[in-house]
Design a protein around this motif. Sequence first.
Motif, short mmCIF file in Angstrom:
data_model
loop_
_atom_site.label_atom_id
_atom_site.label_comp_id
_atom_site.label_asym_id
_atom_site.label_seq_id
_atom_site.Cartn_x
_atom_site.Cartn_y
_atom_site.Cartn_z
N VAL A 198 0.90 -1.18 0.02
CA VAL A 198 -0.12 0.04 0.10
C VAL A 198 0.95 1.21 0.13
O VAL A 198 0.60 2.11 -0.81
CB VAL A 198 -0.81 -0.05 1.20
CG1 VAL A 198 -1.59 1.28 1.39
CG2 VAL A 198 -1.92 -1.04 0.97
N ALA A 199 1.84 1.32 0.75
CA ALA A 199 2.84 2.29 0.97
C ALA A 199 3.40 2.41 -0.50
O ALA A 199 3.61 3.81 -1.02
CB ALA A 199 3.93 2.12 2.12
N PHE A 200 3.78 1.48 -1.15
CA PHE A 200 4.41 1.43 -2.42
C PHE A 200 3.59 2.08 -3.27
O PHE A 200 4.05 3.10 -4.40
CB PHE A 200 4.97 0.25 -2.90
CG PHE A 200 5.57 -0.08 -4.45
CD1 PHE A 200 6.59 0.62 -4.71
CD2 PHE A 200 4.69 -0.49 -5.20
CE1 PHE A 200 7.03 0.51 -6.06
CE2 PHE A 200 5.06 -0.64 -6.52
CZ PHE A 200 6.37 0.04 -6.84
N LEU A 201 2.21 1.83 -3.51
CA LEU A 201 1.15 2.46 -4.24
C LEU A 201 0.94 3.69 -4.04
O LEU A 201 0.57 4.53 -5.16
CB LEU A 201 0.17 1.47 -4.75
CG LEU A 201 0.21 0.13 -4.98
CD1 LEU A 201 -1.01 -0.83 -4.79
CD2 LEU A 201 0.73 0.16 -6.32
N ALA A 202 1.12 3.96 -2.81
CA ALA A 202 0.60 5.57 -2.39
C ALA A 202 1.70 6.50 -2.65
O ALA A 202 1.27 7.76 -2.93
CB ALA A 202 0.40 5.58 -1.08
N PHE B 172 13.88 -0.91 5.22
CA PHE B 172 13.11 -0.29 4.25
C PHE B 172 12.95 1.42 4.23
O PHE B 172 13.06 2.10 3.33
CB PHE B 172 11.62 -0.77 4.61
CG PHE B 172 10.62 -0.17 3.76
CD1 PHE B 172 10.43 -0.03 2.39
CD2 PHE B 172 9.58 0.59 4.55
CE1 PHE B 172 9.45 0.56 1.81
CE2 PHE B 172 8.53 1.15 3.90
CZ PHE B 172 8.45 1.10 2.68
N ARG C 247 5.17 6.47 -12.36
CA ARG C 247 3.90 6.25 -11.65
C ARG C 247 4.00 7.51 -10.36
O ARG C 247 4.80 7.61 -9.63
CB ARG C 247 3.70 5.15 -10.83
CG ARG C 247 2.25 5.02 -10.05
CD ARG C 247 2.32 3.30 -9.73
NE ARG C 247 3.42 3.02 -9.07
CZ ARG C 247 3.38 3.42 -7.76
NH1 ARG C 247 2.86 4.26 -7.24
NH2 ARG C 247 4.71 2.96 -7.10
N PRO C 248 3.02 8.40 -10.39
CA PRO C 248 3.13 9.28 -9.29
C PRO C 248 2.79 8.89 -7.76
O PRO C 248 3.09 9.34 -6.86
CB PRO C 248 2.07 10.48 -9.88
CG PRO C 248 1.03 10.07 -10.63
CD PRO C 248 1.72 8.60 -11.35
N GLY C 249 1.62 7.89 -7.71
CA GLY C 249 1.40 7.44 -6.50
C GLY C 249 0.00 8.06 -6.07
O GLY C 249 -0.20 9.17 -6.44
N TRP C 250 -0.78 7.29 -5.18
CA TRP C 250 -2.03 7.68 -4.92
C TRP C 250 -1.84 9.12 -4.02
O TRP C 250 -2.79 10.04 -4.27
CB TRP C 250 -2.90 6.72 -3.86
CG TRP C 250 -2.75 5.45 -4.64
CD1 TRP C 250 -3.06 5.33 -5.94
CD2 TRP C 250 -3.15 4.28 -3.72
NE1 TRP C 250 -3.18 4.19 -6.13
CE2 TRP C 250 -3.33 3.14 -5.04
CE3 TRP C 250 -3.10 3.98 -2.43
CZ2 TRP C 250 -3.57 1.96 -4.50
CZ3 TRP C 250 -3.39 2.58 -2.15
CH2 TRP C 250 -3.70 1.69 -3.09
N LEU C 251 -0.98 9.30 -3.47
CA LEU C 251 -0.85 10.51 -2.47
C LEU C 251 -0.46 12.01 -3.39
O LEU C 251 -0.39 12.85 -2.92
CB LEU C 251 -0.07 10.39 -1.23
CG LEU C 251 -0.27 9.25 -0.36
CD1 LEU C 251 0.74 9.22 0.87
CD2 LEU C 251 -1.74 9.46 0.25
N GLY C 252 -0.08 11.56 -4.82
CA GLY C 252 0.13 12.94 -5.28
C GLY C 252 1.54 13.68 -5.17
O GLY C 252 1.59 14.72 -5.16
#
Lengths: 322, 654
Positions: free
Chosen positions: A21-25, B117, B191-196
Amino acid sequence: MRVRPTFLGAKGACFLAAIEVAFLATPYSNLFFLLLCFLGVLTLLAGLWSFCNLRAVAAQLLGTAPAPAGNEHDVRLELCVRGRRPRFQIDCWLEFGHGRYRVAALPLLRGSGKVAGRLPGQSRGVHAVRQLVLRSRYPFGILEWSRRIALTAEVVAYPPPLPVLDGDPNSTLAAVIGDRQVAGGDDMVAGIRPFQPGDSLRMVHWKASARRTQLVVRELDRDSGAAFELCIDRRCSAEDLDLALQIACALLLRAGEAKTHLTLTSQGHAAVYGPGQQPTAAALRWLAAAAPLPAEASPPPICPRAAIRLPVRRRAAEVAHG
Amino acid sequence: MVEALRPFLLGLVLLNLLFVQLTDSVQTTLLLPLYGLSIAAPWLVRLQRHLLYRVVWNLSVVVIFGLLLRHALTTGLLHMLEDGLLLAALCQVHLLNNVGTRQKPDLMFFNSFLIAFITSFFSQDLGWSLTFLAYAALLLPALQLYTVLRDDRVTAPGTIRAVLRDSAPRTLVALAATALAFAVWPRDFQRPGWLGLAGSTMLQVGFGDELRLDRSGPATLSVREVMRIRPPQPDRMLVPTHWRGATFVNFDGVAWTTIADGANTDGNATDLPWQRISPLQWHRPSVHPAEPLEVRLHDLDGQRLFLPLEAGELQNDDEHDAALAYAFTDGTVGWERQFERNYQSQPVRYRVRIAAADPRRPLRTSPFAEQRLRLLDPAELPEALIALAHQLRDLQPPGADAATVAESCRSWLAQNRHYALPGTADAAANLTAFVLNSGGGHCEYFAATLAALLRLQGIACRVATGYLATEWDADKHEVVVRRRDAHAWVEVLLPGRGWITCDATPAADLAVARASATDSVWDKTLSLLSQWWHAVSAFDGKTRDALLIWLIAAPGDALALLFAHPLETTAGGLLLCGVLLLRRRLRRHAPAAVLALRAAARAAGLRPAPGETPRELLARATAAAGLPPPRLAALVQATATHEAARYGDGTAGR
């Protein structure tokens, strides 16, 4: 072969999901993706390698020793692995009744090996073993593969023998035995029984055989002349029968120690156990499996007057009343 | 938990502390006690049976946690990272000192990976990657040992040794599989990511069509090759350092941009124009052309032919005439291909001759064009920049010419401002901060500042971008230009002399110095590791595509290579066959009786189980139904022969 995540694996899956989720966010990052690849590869390899760790392992149950109900059973297994590569962390489980019990755990297996395990105490009875289950979560402990091997074996949990207290006249066992112990047998004919392979033809009772249209042989007092003769009437309550079986078991083991015979008679059962006769294990199996009968059931076969009659309550009452 | 696992857990915690230290966010003095407590853990854990020790330990941990939390809450986001990493490290040390019968190491494994990480975001360098390799090499054996040793089982030392032997190849396979998945897994690199959080994405250092000063965030330095330049003689000094691809004239305080399309006409030319001699040859008025420099342009993203300012002749060597060049008024040259599909991955080849300007045909620029090169609106500039221009003007001798002023400003900037990559701790947040010397700046800041300072003093100039060619490949006698060598500098128009290059970035000098550094084994190793690391951090879609193409073509290429060298291939094949035969002979070096027994068993369809004696095997064969009598008889015979040999003279059963 079945697979399921372990507790560590379930926690790891949550961890992996959180990182995903962190990766996609966040915007794409090579390093982030690399770490994610590492976790994903570990998960895949964990499943694959656990499968390979268990795949070529053959196992068989060499035997389970009968044990008193509630006591641990000794279990002997033989495991064999093909190839030269060692296998790690293999747990052996037995599945029977409603339970599944871990009987042995092998940290390392090379070639073949015999394993001694312990099975937790069971209730009285003859428990048919459904299958032997081999499990392994090696190497990473996050996925566990299990392999089921069908078996035809049984675990005999016989009634716990009543404590034998020699010299204690007040013990239940002493009260039951009284003076009914027979001191060996002689060559007098004690009865007849159906012919069994191995019986001498000289012992065939031809007249009786002619009457019954099947071969019967004479049974000498030497053969049936047990140290004890037990007659168990199973038309009783479960509690009474349990006590009776415990007494019978104690007498059976005592006879076994003394290397004398014991005749066990009950509804639908009549056998002599001891040296040269049926093995004690068969008697233990019968005692383990014996169940009470309803009151309207037929009585047990006629036994000699000297036989010990069980259940004990009835006999104890007779003793008490003189 | 068995004690055998403890050294691995200690190693993991020490690597976690190293991860934290690599971020430079936490002071070493704060980490030293944690290092000490970790190393002392094998001894401290023995005190766990004393209640007083446990109380003191746990109270201390709670107090330190509380202090860190309070510090994080009172100082705000600035120290959040430092406190968070310290908390995580302290947590690991605490777990290490408590792991045993009451505390399982599960949490340590997760926490250790979490630290690796999180720190990867803040220390994306070679040190982190090497530490991670060591971490992975420790994590997998630890997990394997933990799986075998769980439930507090007492395990023989032989088992532990076997597990460790088993873990080595597994670790290598896991790392190789990770690398493979990383290389070939399809994904969106943009990919920009959900959080923009697109604004905080990593900046890719490379040639661009605009020069913006408002970008921030860390930059990745790619080692991907842009071009290779081969001089006529193996002398690096024959290759000019500054290869330009675009120039920027307009500055609005934030970005330098090219002139508008409509103004890009011959009338606005600011450089000597390129004249087409033939479809593949271009020429500018110049004299004394030198021997040509051969250029192979591999990075085709920029659509520019990079040339030095002094380029006098240009010849397109593209075999298929696929690249068509076209010149701009600022002397830069663009290109495009007719058949992109066919030649997409082929480099563009061209030759450049350096030449002196022809004194008979000096550069003549229109007043309008020169005016554009001096144009600057002070209202759009930071006040600090204008103040700096006044300060530098006061330092100039009266009546100083443009060349003197340009050199004076360049040297002042190079000496009084320092270089810093964007995103580093030392980097200035914006141009104003750079001018005020609140932080270092990269080449674009130096170039933009110098150009603005010169224009504020009435000197015509422009910002040029391209590549710095300083890396000498001694094996191939070529200069290698990579993406990380992207650079920006200033070109000053001197009346009567034309354009000169004026580079204020001190890093340019450093790059030259670095390129001429010694070639010791240590330097080469570091360079290799560094290149490997940059290949990971700067991995992108194009690299992935190229890698996939290479992987797909690899078998065919290998076959072609084999067919191209038939003698060597035959010799190698014979050698391989010989080795295999020898190995087989060595394996079959068993007594004849044993071999006969094996053959008989094989013919009977039986495979001897490990530890099974020939007699047991024979019993199994006899019990098995359906075995043909001749085969059974052969097995009986073989068993008898084996036993006779084995127990007769004692040689067969070795």
